[in-house]
Motif scaffolding. Structure first.
Motif, short mmCIF file in Angstrom:
data_model
loop_
_atom_site.label_atom_id
_atom_site.label_comp_id
_atom_site.label_asym_id
_atom_site.label_seq_id
_atom_site.Cartn_x
_atom_site.Cartn_y
_atom_site.Cartn_z
N GLU A 167 0.83 -1.20 0.00
CA GLU A 167 0.00 0.00 0.00
C GLU A 167 0.86 1.26 0.00
OE1 GLU A 167 -3.08 0.15 -0.56
OE2 GLU A 167 -3.52 -2.00 -0.42
N LEU A 168 2.00 1.22 0.68
CA LEU A 168 2.87 2.39 0.70
C LEU A 168 3.55 2.58 -0.65
CD1 LEU A 168 3.51 4.62 2.60
CD2 LEU A 168 5.35 3.26 3.60
N PHE A 169 3.97 1.49 -1.30
CA PHE A 169 4.53 1.62 -2.64
C PHE A 169 3.48 2.17 -3.62
CE2 PHE A 169 8.11 -1.38 -1.66
CZ PHE A 169 9.13 -0.56 -2.13
N LYS A 170 2.24 1.70 -3.52
CA LYS A 170 1.17 2.21 -4.39
C LYS A 170 0.89 3.68 -4.11
CE LYS A 170 -2.41 -0.58 -4.77
NZ LYS A 170 -3.44 -1.58 -4.36
N ASP A 171 0.96 4.06 -2.83
CA ASP A 171 0.73 5.46 -2.47
C ASP A 171 1.83 6.35 -3.03
OD1 ASP A 171 -0.77 7.46 -0.73
OD2 ASP A 171 1.24 7.64 0.13
N ILE A 172 3.09 5.90 -2.93
CA ILE A 172 4.21 6.68 -3.49
C ILE A 172 4.04 6.83 -5.00
CG2 ILE A 172 6.70 6.67 -3.90
CD1 ILE A 172 6.95 5.11 -1.21
N GLU A 173 3.68 5.74 -5.67
CA GLU A 173 3.49 5.79 -7.12
C GLU A 173 2.41 6.80 -7.48
OE1 GLU A 173 3.15 2.62 -10.78
OE2 GLU A 173 2.06 2.17 -8.93
N ASP A 174 1.30 6.76 -6.76
CA ASP A 174 0.19 7.68 -7.05
C ASP A 174 0.59 9.13 -6.79
OD1 ASP A 174 -2.77 8.11 -7.58
OD2 ASP A 174 -2.60 8.96 -5.56
N ARG A 175 1.29 9.37 -5.69
CA ARG A 175 1.70 10.74 -5.35
C ARG A 175 2.65 11.31 -6.38
NH1 ARG A 175 4.31 10.21 0.24
NH2 ARG A 175 4.82 12.40 -0.16
N TRP A 176 3.61 10.51 -6.83
CA TRP A 176 4.57 11.03 -7.80
C TRP A 176 3.98 11.09 -9.21
CZ3 TRP A 176 6.56 10.75 -3.16
CH2 TRP A 176 7.69 11.49 -2.86
N ASN A 177 2.97 10.31 -9.49
CA ASN A 177 2.25 10.47 -10.76
C ASN A 177 1.51 11.79 -10.80
OD1 ASN A 177 2.99 8.15 -12.16
ND2 ASN A 177 1.32 6.92 -11.30
N LYS A 178 0.93 12.18 -9.65
CA LYS A 178 0.09 13.38 -9.59
C LYS A 178 0.83 14.62 -9.08
CE LYS A 178 -4.12 10.69 -8.86
NZ LYS A 178 -5.24 10.36 -7.94
N GLY A 179 2.08 14.46 -8.68
CA GLY A 179 2.84 15.60 -8.18
C GLY A 179 2.47 16.00 -6.77
N ARG A 180 1.96 15.06 -5.99
CA ARG A 180 1.55 15.37 -4.61
C ARG A 180 2.73 15.25 -3.65
NH1 ARG A 180 -4.54 12.89 -3.67
NH2 ARG A 180 -5.52 14.01 -5.41
N PHE A 181 3.71 16.08 -3.87
CA PHE A 181 4.89 16.12 -3.01
C PHE A 181 5.56 17.47 -3.20
CE2 PHE A 181 6.13 14.46 -7.11
CZ PHE A 181 7.30 15.13 -7.41
N GLY A 182 6.48 17.78 -2.34
CA GLY A 182 7.22 19.03 -2.46
C GLY A 182 6.58 20.18 -1.70
N LYS A 183 7.29 21.30 -1.70
CA LYS A 183 6.92 22.46 -0.90
C LYS A 183 5.55 23.03 -1.28
CE LYS A 183 8.96 26.86 0.63
NZ LYS A 183 7.93 27.80 0.20
N GLU A 184 5.29 23.17 -2.56
CA GLU A 184 4.03 23.78 -2.99
C GLU A 184 2.84 22.95 -2.55
OE1 GLU A 184 1.88 25.36 -7.13
OE2 GLU A 184 3.89 24.47 -7.19
#
Length: 500
Positions: free
Chosen positions: A326-343
Motif C-alpha cells: 500500500e505504501l509503494f502504491k501510495d508513493i506511485e500515485d503521489r509522484w504520478n500526480k505531483g503530490r509532493f514538495g513544498k508547494e
C-alpha cells in the motif's frame, strides 16, 4: 510419471512466460531456479532458513516441529520460499494449484529484483548455499573431535548474541581482511586442507591478548616512562560478536564457530532490515503481473481470495505485505500526480489538495528509486503520511485488562509513526555496545545500553550477559537507565547484581 512430467513442463513454461513479462516491466534479477517440493520438504527448508544444509543444532528441529504443527492444524501454509543467492533458489509447494503457482512465481521475481538492486544487499555473499554447506561440514567435524554437547553448548551461547552486530557495516565490507576468498572463477578447494582466512587472522598469541586486556599502548613508549593506559576499545563497538572473536580467550574451533555464525548473521541482516519493503515490493509485482498480464477469467475469484488472505491486516502486529504494497502504491500515485514538495505541502485548500494532479507520471520511476535506496526505517520515516494512515486505518493499540482485549489507543499520526519506527529501529531490540574491555582495570567488560525511553527486561539482559560471560570468562557489566537514573549491573557468572 507422465502426469508429473506434464506438471513440471507446464510450470517451466509458466516460469519462462512470467520471467519475460517481469523483465518487460523493468525488473532486473539474477537467474531464478524453482524447485517443486512437498509440504514436509518445504517445512524442513523453512526451519533451516531456506537452506538444504545447515549445521546440526536442536533449534532447527524445534522450528520444524512448530511449522509442521501449524500446517497440520491449518494455522499456517507456506506457499513459497525464496533464497537470496545467485542463482536465486525458490521453492514451490507441490500441492498449490495453478493460480497459487502463478502468484508465487510473480512474487518471487519481485523478491529477486529487490535482492539484486537494494543497497542494503549490495555486500551480500551470493554463494551462501555453498558457504552454509561448508559451515555444516566444519561444525560436524568439530562435534566429532570435541564432543556434540560441548560444541552445541558453545553454539547456544553464540546464538544468544547473534543479534549483537552492527547494521552500519552492511554498507562496507564487514568481512574486512577476514573475508573469505572469492572463488567464482576458481577451481573448488578442499576445505579440509585450507583454513578460512578469518580463522587464520584470529589465532592470537597470549602476549597480544595480555597487552590488549591491559590497554598498554606500545607505540612511542620509552623504557624509563610508565606505560600509557588507553581505552580499549578506543571507540564504543556495536559489533560485539567481532569484539569477542578478536579479544576473548578462545580456542581455535570456538573462534571459527563465532566467525561462522557472525557471517550467517550478516547474511540474514538485510532481510530483517527490509521486511516491509521486500514483501511489499514482491506483493506489488505479483499483483501487477497477475491483474495486468497473467490472470484468466476463471481464475479471478481464486486470485482475489488468495490475495486477500496474504494482505489481511491484524491489530496486534503489522502485516509487512499489506503496509509495504500500500505504501509503494501510495508513493506511485503521489509522484504520478505531483503530490509532493513544498508547494503541495503548503496548500491549505482541502478541495484543491484533494483534486491535485499535475499529471507528472513519475510514479513508476520513483518506486524503483525507493526500492534501491531505502530500508524499512527510512521507508516509513520518509514516506508514511497522515493521509496514508487515515486511508489505511492505521491506529496504535493497547491491551485493556478490564475488557480483556486490544483497543484503539491513538489515531494521532505522529504517535502511529513513532510507534512504527520504534518497532523497526534495531528490529525493536535493545541497542547494546561494548564500551570498555578492561572495566575497572580488571579485564571485565562494560556494555552500554542506548535507552531510548524503554527499560531493559532484566531477565533477557541476564541471559545475554550470561552468554557473553561464557565466552569472555570474566564478569560482564551493563550500564543502562531505570526511572531516568543510571544504573550498572554486573553478571559474575552466577547472578545479576546492581553495582549502583
Amino acid at each position: 510419471m507422465n502426469r508429473t512430467n506434464s506438471i513440471k513442463g507446464e510450470l517451466l513454461n509458466l516460469k519462462d512466460k512470467i520471467e519475460q513479462i517481469a523483465k518487460d516491466q523493468g525488473l532486473d534479477f539474477d537467474p531464478v531456479v524453482f524447485e517443486v517440493c512437498d509440504y514436509e520438504t518445504i517445512n524442513i527448508l523453512a526451519a533451516q532458513g531456506g537452506f538444504p544444509s545447515r549445521y546440526p543444532h536442536w533449534r532447527f528441529g524445534m522450528e520444524y516441529e512448530q511449522i509442521s504443527k501449524n500446517y497440520a492444524y491449518g494455522l499456517q501454509k507456506i506457499y513459497e520460499m525464496v533464497v537470496n543467492t545467485n542463482p536465486v533458489y525458490a521453492y514451490l509447494l507441490s500441492s498449490n494449484d495453478l493460480v497459487d503457482q502463478k502468484i508465487v512465481m510473480s512474487h518471487v521475481f519481485g523478491h529477486a529484483d529487490f535482492f539484486k538492486n537494494n543497497l542494503w544487499f549490495s555486500k551480500t555473499n551470493r554463494k551462501m548455499m555453498d558457504v552454509m554447506a561448508n559451515n555444516a561440514t566444519k561444525i560436524r567435524r568439530y562435534m566429532g573431535q570435541y564432543g556434540i554437547d560441548k560444541v552445541e553448548n558453545f553454539i547456544d551461547r553464540v546464538i544468544s548474541i547473534d543479534n549483537l552486530i552492527d547494521i552500519n557495516l552492511l554498507l562496507t565490507d564487514f568481512h574486512q581482511k577476514h573475508k573469505l576468498e572469492d572463488e567464482e572463477n576458481e577451481e573448488p578447494k578442499d576445505n579440509s586442507k585450507h583454513k578460512a582466512e578469518y580463522l587464520q587472522s584470529y589465532l592470537r598469541s597470549e602476549k597480544k591478548q595480555k597487552e590488549k586486556a591491559q590497554g598498554i599502548e606500545k607505540e612511542g613508549q620509552s623504557k624509563d616512562k610508565e606505560p600509557k593506559i588507553k581505552k580499549f576499545p578506543e571507540q564504543p563497538q556495536r559489533d560485539i560478536m567481532l569484539f569477542l572473536l578478536e579479544n576473548a580467550p578462545l580456542e581455535e574451533w570456538q573462534a571459527d564457530i563465532i566467525g561462522i555464525l557472525r557471517e550467517e548473521s550478516y547474511y540474514f541482516l538485510p532481510q530483517m532490515m527490509t521486511k516491509i519493503m521486500n514483501e511489499g515490493w514482491a506483493s506489488y509485482w505479483h499483483t501487477t503481473l497477475m491483474t495486468e498480464k497473467m490472470i484468466e477469467a476463471g481464475e479471478l475469484v481464486d486470485f482475489c481470495d488468495r490475495n486477500a488472505g496474504v494482505l489481511q491486516m491484524g491489530r496486534q502486529q503489522i502485516n509487512p505485505y499489506k503496509i509495504g504494497i500500500e505504501l509503494f502504491k501510495d508513493i506511485e500515485d503521489r509522484w504520478n500526480k505531483g503530490r509532493f514538495g513544498k508547494e503541495y505541502q503548503e496548500c491549505d485548500g482541502l478541495k484543491e489538495k484533494g483534486n491535485w494532479d499535475l499529471k507528472l507520471g513519475e510514479g513508476r520511476g520513483k518506486i524503483f528509486e525507493v526500492r534501491k535506496l531505502h530500508n524499512d526505517v527510512t521507508f516509513i520515516d520518509e514516506f508514511l503520511t497522515k493521509e496514508f494512515c487515515q486511508r489505511a486505518k492505521l491506529f496504535t493499540y493497547k491491551y485493556n485488562p478490564r475488557h480483556g482485549r486490544f483497543e484503539i489507543d491513538s489515531k494521532d499520526f505522529e504517535a502511529i509513526r513513532q510507534k512504527l519506527l520504534a518497532q523497526l529501529t534495531n528490529f525493536g531490540q535493545p541497542l547494546i555496545e561494548i564500551e570498555d574491555g578492561n572495566y575497572g582495570n580488571r579485564s571485565e567488560l562494560l556494555l552500554a545500553h542506548h535507552h531510548f525511553g524503554i527499560d531493559l527486561d532484566t531477565k533477557y539482559a541476564a541471559d545475554t550477559m550470561n552468554a557473553i560471560y561464557g565466552i569472555w570468562k570474566r564478569p560482564v557489566n551493563l550500564r543502562t537507565k531505570y526511572d531516568d537514573k543510571e544504573v550498572i549491573f554486573c553478571f559474575n557468572g552466577k547472578e545479576l547484581l546492581p553495582l549502583k
